[in-house]
Design a protein around this motif. Structure first.
Motif, PDB file in Angstrom:
ATOM      1  N   UNK A   1      -0.147  84.519 -39.189  1.00 39.52           N
ATOM      2  CA  UNK A   1       0.624  84.436 -40.438  1.00 39.52           C
ATOM      3  C   UNK A   1       1.288  85.769 -40.749  1.00 39.52           C
ATOM      4  N   UNK A   2       0.530  86.856 -40.639  1.00 41.69           N
ATOM      5  CA  UNK A   2       1.084  88.175 -40.942  1.00 41.69           C
ATOM      6  C   UNK A   2       2.241  88.536 -40.022  1.00 41.69           C
ATOM      7  N   UNK A   3       2.203  88.028 -38.790  1.00 44.17           N
ATOM      8  CA  UNK A   3       3.244  88.349 -37.815  1.00 44.17           C
ATOM      9  C   UNK A   3       4.428  87.400 -37.886  1.00 44.17           C
ATOM     10  N   UNK A   4       4.392  86.418 -38.780  1.00 45.10           N
ATOM     11  CA  UNK A   4       5.531  85.537 -38.983  1.00 45.10           C
ATOM     12  C   UNK A   4       5.611  84.362 -38.032  1.00 45.10           C
ATOM     13  N   UNK A   5       4.530  84.061 -37.317  1.00 49.74           N
ATOM     14  CA  UNK A   5       4.550  82.948 -36.373  1.00 49.74           C
ATOM     15  C   UNK A   5       4.029  81.647 -36.985  1.00 49.74           C
ATOM     16  N   UNK A   6       3.190  81.770 -37.969  1.00 43.51           N
ATOM     17  CA  UNK A   6       2.548  80.602 -38.580  1.00 43.51           C
ATOM     18  C   UNK A   6       2.644  80.734 -40.091  1.00 43.51           C
ATOM     19  N   UNK A   7       2.803  79.604 -40.765  1.00 44.13           N
ATOM     20  CA  UNK A   7       2.738  79.596 -42.223  1.00 44.13           C
ATOM     21  C   UNK A   7       1.737  78.544 -42.667  1.00 44.13           C
ATOM     22  N   UNK A   8       1.289  78.644 -43.901  1.00 45.60           N
ATOM     23  CA  UNK A   8       0.420  77.629 -44.473  1.00 45.60           C
ATOM     24  C   UNK A   8       1.182  76.881 -45.555  1.00 45.60           C
ATOM     25  N   UNK A   9       0.906  75.608 -45.656  1.00 42.60           N
ATOM     26  CA  UNK A   9       1.485  74.793 -46.713  1.00 42.60           C
ATOM     27  C   UNK A   9       0.396  73.866 -47.221  1.00 42.60           C
ATOM     28  N   UNK A  10       0.317  73.727 -48.529  1.00 43.18           N
ATOM     29  CA  UNK A  10      -0.731  72.920 -49.120  1.00 43.18           C
ATOM     30  C   UNK A  10      -0.480  71.421 -48.974  1.00 43.18           C
ATOM     31  N   UNK A  11      -1.550  70.648 -49.094  1.00 50.89           N
ATOM     32  CA  UNK A  11      -1.451  69.191 -49.136  1.00 50.89           C
ATOM     33  C   UNK A  11      -1.461  68.791 -50.605  1.00 50.89           C
ATOM     34  N   UNK A  12      -0.498  67.999 -51.011  1.00 48.79           N
ATOM     35  CA  UNK A  12      -0.316  67.710 -52.435  1.00 48.79           C
ATOM     36  C   UNK A  12      -1.616  67.222 -53.074  1.00 48.79           C
ATOM     37  N   UNK A  13      -2.002  67.909 -54.164  1.00 56.89           N
ATOM     38  CA  UNK A  13      -3.153  67.493 -54.944  1.00 56.89           C
ATOM     39  C   UNK A  13      -4.493  67.869 -54.357  1.00 56.89           C
TER      40      UNK A  13
ATOM     41  N   UNK B   1      -7.727  71.916 -47.571  1.00 56.69           N
ATOM     42  CA  UNK B   1      -6.846  70.968 -46.888  1.00 56.69           C
ATOM     43  C   UNK B   1      -5.525  71.609 -46.477  1.00 56.69           C
ATOM     44  N   UNK B   2      -5.469  72.928 -46.496  1.00 57.60           N
ATOM     45  CA  UNK B   2      -4.259  73.648 -46.142  1.00 57.60           C
ATOM     46  C   UNK B   2      -3.843  73.312 -44.704  1.00 57.60           C
ATOM     47  N   UNK B   3      -2.538  73.095 -44.527  1.00 59.77           N
ATOM     48  CA  UNK B   3      -1.986  72.856 -43.199  1.00 59.77           C
ATOM     49  C   UNK B   3      -1.407  74.149 -42.643  1.00 59.77           C
ATOM     50  N   UNK B   4      -1.679  74.410 -41.378  1.00 56.09           N
ATOM     51  CA  UNK B   4      -1.046  75.512 -40.662  1.00 56.09           C
ATOM     52  C   UNK B   4       0.123  74.943 -39.870  1.00 56.09           C
TER      53      UNK B   4
ATOM     54  N   UNK C   1       5.827  74.123 -56.913  1.00 53.74           N
ATOM     55  CA  UNK C   1       5.010  74.315 -55.726  1.00 53.74           C
ATOM     56  C   UNK C   1       5.484  73.353 -54.644  1.00 53.74           C
ATOM     57  N   UNK C   2       5.525  73.851 -53.406  1.00 55.80           N
ATOM     58  CA  UNK C   2       5.945  73.027 -52.276  1.00 55.80           C
ATOM     59  C   UNK C   2       4.709  72.651 -51.458  1.00 55.80           C
ATOM     60  N   UNK C   3       4.611  71.393 -51.094  1.00 52.86           N
ATOM     61  CA  UNK C   3       3.464  70.917 -50.329  1.00 52.86           C
ATOM     62  C   UNK C   3       3.894  69.761 -49.442  1.00 52.86           C
ATOM     63  N   UNK C   4       2.969  69.280 -48.622  1.00 55.30           N
ATOM     64  CA  UNK C   4       3.214  68.096 -47.802  1.00 55.30           C
ATOM     65  C   UNK C   4       2.309  66.976 -48.299  1.00 55.30           C
ATOM     66  N   UNK C   5       2.629  65.760 -47.873  1.00 56.62           N
ATOM     67  CA  UNK C   5       1.784  64.625 -48.272  1.00 56.62           C
ATOM     68  C   UNK C   5       1.909  63.516 -47.243  1.00 56.62           C
TER      69      UNK C   5
END
Length: 481
Positions: free
Chosen positions: A294-306, A311-314, A379-383
Motif C-alpha cells: 500500500x505504501x508503495x502504491x501497488x495496492x489499495x484498500x476499499x471498504x465493503x459497504x456497511x 471486511x476490507x478488500x485489497x 465514503x467510497x466502498x464496494x458491495x
C-alpha cells in the motif's frame, strides 16, 4: 519542456518553496512509487544545485556505499578526505564540510535512494539521527532532502520513526502518479495529440507514471507505441516488472504472489482470501507486506459497504502490474504486433472493463465534481451479494455513500461506442438496486449512476439511470491539479 513535464506538481513546488523561505532547518521526505518522478522533481526544482548529493547504490554492501560517499564528498567539496570507516564517521565528515559553507546562504543536501544505503548492520539510521539531532536541526540555513522508492523503509524509519527522528520531519511530499488531466497535458507537451479514448487506454496500461509516459513516441500511434514498448523483442518495458519488485522488496516473490492473486479477482480480496490464494501465513509478516504494498502504491484498500474494517478488500491498484499479469507474464515469443492485432480479443475486453473501474476509483474527485457534490462528505466502498437457488446474486462496481442521504450506485462500462441499455440489462440494474436496499436496509435515496466512455444511447430503458458520467468528465481539472 521541463515546465510541462513538471505539470501537475504545483502543490509540491509550492511546499518546497515554503521550505526554502523558512528561517529554520528543514528535513524533507520525498517518497512515492518507483518511476513516479521524485528525483526528477527535486533535481529540476533546485536546478541541480546541491551542496552535497549522494545516491545509494542498489544491492551493494556498506563498504561500497561508503566509498561512494567519499567520492561524492571529495568531488563536490574539492577535498581529499579518506574513505570513512563507518556511517558515523561519514556524517562527521559531511558536518565538517557543511560547516565551512557561508551561513547566509541555504545549504542543500540531497540523499537520494537512502534505503539502498541501509545495508545489513550498517547503523546508517543511528548515524543520520546523530547528524540531524546533534547539529543539523540547529542550522537555520540547512535543508536536507531524503528521497527513495522503497516507500516502506522511508515510512517506517523516517516518517514513523519512534527514536531519534521522532517528529523531526518538517515537510513530507508523497508524489502521486499523474491523473488523466495531468497525463493529457504531459502528452501534449511532448507533441502527442491522441483521442481521450486512446489516452485513457494508455493510462490503463501505464498509469500516470511520468517515466513510462516519457517513452511514448509522438511519431507512432497509440497501438504502435504499446507494441514497441511491451511486445517488441527486448522492448524497454518488457522486463520492467522484475526490476520494479525486486529493487523495492526483500522476499519479492511473496510480494509478487500477493499482487498476482489480486490481479485475478475483480473486486479485490480480503486478507483471509489472500491467505487462501497465496498459501502465505496469516501473521504479522503478511500484515507488513500488505502495508508495504500500500505504501508503495501497488495496492489499495476499499471498504465493503456497511461492514467493519475486517471486511476490507485489497485491490491491485498499479496499472502496469495488472497489464503485466494479463498480457506479459509467461508470454515470451508473442507476436510483436500483439496489441495492434488484439482489438477483438475477449481477454482484452475483459481487462479493459475491469481496469476502467480502477481508473474511475482513482478519479473520485472528478466524478464528485461532475455530480456537483465536491463539498459533500462521502465514503467510497464496494458491495456484492451472493446468489442462491431462489435469487441471482449482484455486484455493484462501487458505491458513493453521501452525507446528504443519497447513495450513488455506480455502474462502469468501457466501450468503443455509446452504451445501450436493453431490456435484459435494465432488469439487471433493477435487481441490483432491489437487492442492495434489502441487504443493507438503507433508508437513503438510491441513484443509479452510469459511468461510460461516450454516454448512453437514447432508449426506453434509460429511465432508471439517475446520473451519467462520461470519459471526458474524468479529465476534469480539480482543485490542486
Amino acid at each position: 519542456m521541463i515546465r510541462n513535464i513538471l505539470f501537475g506538481r504545483e502543490y509540491e513546488k509550492q511546499k518546497l518553496n515554503r521550505c526554502l523561505e523558512m528561517e529554520q532547518a528543514q528535513l524533507i521526505l520525498v517518497y512515492g512509487r518507483r518511476r513516479v518522478g521524485k528525483t526528477f522533481l527535486i533535481h529540476k526544482f533546485f536546478n541541480g544545485r546541491f551542496d552535497f548529493r549522494l545516491t545509494g547504490i542498489y544491492n551493494q554492501p556498506k563498504g561500497v556505499q561508503l566509498e561512494n560517499f567519499s567520492y561524492e564528498l571529495n568531488r563536490q567539496s574539492g577535498r581529499n578526505d579518506p574513505v570513512p570507516k563507518d556511517w558515523l564517521h561519514a556524517f562527521r565528515m559531511l558536518r565538517g564540510y557543511l560547516s565551512t559553507l557561508p551561513e547566509d546562504e541555504k545549504s542543500i543536501v540531497f540523499l537520494d535512494e537512502m534505503p539502498w544505503m541501509d545495508t545489513a548492520r550498517s547503523d546508517l539510521l543511528a548515524a543520520f539521527e546523530w547528524f540531524w539531532n546533534g547539529w543539523g536541526s540547529m542550522q537555520n540555513n540547512l535543508l536536507v532532502i531524503v528521497c527513495g522508492s522503497a516507500t516502506s523503509w522511508l515510512s517506517e524509519n523516517i516518517e514513523e520513526n519512534k527514536g531519534g527522528l521522532f517528529s523531526r520531519l518538517t515537510c513530507k511530499l508523497f508524489l502521486q502518479p499523474f491523473n488523466l488531466y495531468e497525463t493529457e497535458q504531459f502528452l501534449k507537451s511532448r507533441g502527442i495529440e491522441w483521442s481521450r479514448y486512446d489516452i485513457a487506454e494508455c493510462y490503463m496500461i501505464m498509469g500516470g507514471i511520468p517515466y513510462y509516459l516519457s517513452m511514448l513516441d509522438p511519431q507512432m500511434s497509440f497501438r504502435q507505441n504499446i507494441d514497441n514498448l511491451f511486445f517488441r523483442k527486448r522492448a524497454e518495458l518488457w522486463d520492467e516488472f522484475d526490476h520494479l519488485y525486486h529493487t523495492l522488496f526483500k522476499n519479492s516473490e511473496q510480494y509478487i504472489a500477493i499482487a498476482d492473486a489480486l490481479s485475478q479477482k475483480r473486486g479485490g480480496l480480503t486478507r483471509d482470501e489472500i491467505v487462501k490464494k497465496t498459501g502465505l501465513s496469516a501473521n504479522g509478516h503478511l500484515t507488513k507486506m500488505l502495508g508495504n504494498l500500500q505504501n508503495s502504491g501497488f495496492v489499495r484498500t476499499v471498504g465493503f459497504f456497511g461492514k467493519t474494517n475486517q471486511n476490507m478488500r485489497y485491490q491491485l491498484s498499479d496499472y502496469y502490474s495488472r497489464f503485466y499479469f494479463q498480457f506479459l507474464k509467461d508470454k515470451s515469443g508473442r507476436d510483436e504486433h500483439f496489441w495492434s492485432h488484439a482489438l477483438d480479443l475477449p481477454a482484452r475486453h475483459a481487462w479493459a472493463g475491469l481496469t476502467f473501474e480502477q481508473v474511475c476509483l482513482d478519479h473520485i474527485p472528478q466524478i464528485k465534481q461532475r455530480l456537483g457534490i465536491s463539498g459533500v462528505v462521502s465514503e467510497v466502498s464496494v458491495w456484492s451479494s451472493p446468489g442462491s437457488s431462489e435469487s441471482p446474486g449482484a455486484q455493484i462496481d462501487f458505491v458513493i455513500d453521501r452525507r446528504d442521504h443519497v447513495i450513488n450506485l455506480c455502474e462502469v462500462k468501457f466501450s468503443i461506442n455509446v452504451f445501450e441499455i436493453d431490456r435484459a440489462y435494465d432488469l439487471v440494474l433493477r435487481n441490483k438496486m432491489d437487492l442492495f436496499r434489502k441487504a443493507t436496509n438503507t433508508k437513503k435515496a438510491l441513484q443509479i449512476t452510469m459511468i461510460t466512455t461516450y454516454g448512453l444511447r437514447n432508449g426506453k430503458y434509460n429511465s432508471l439511470v439517475g446520473r451519467q458520467i462520461v470519459l471526458d468528465d474524468l479529465f476534469l481539472q480539480c482543485d490542486g491539479d
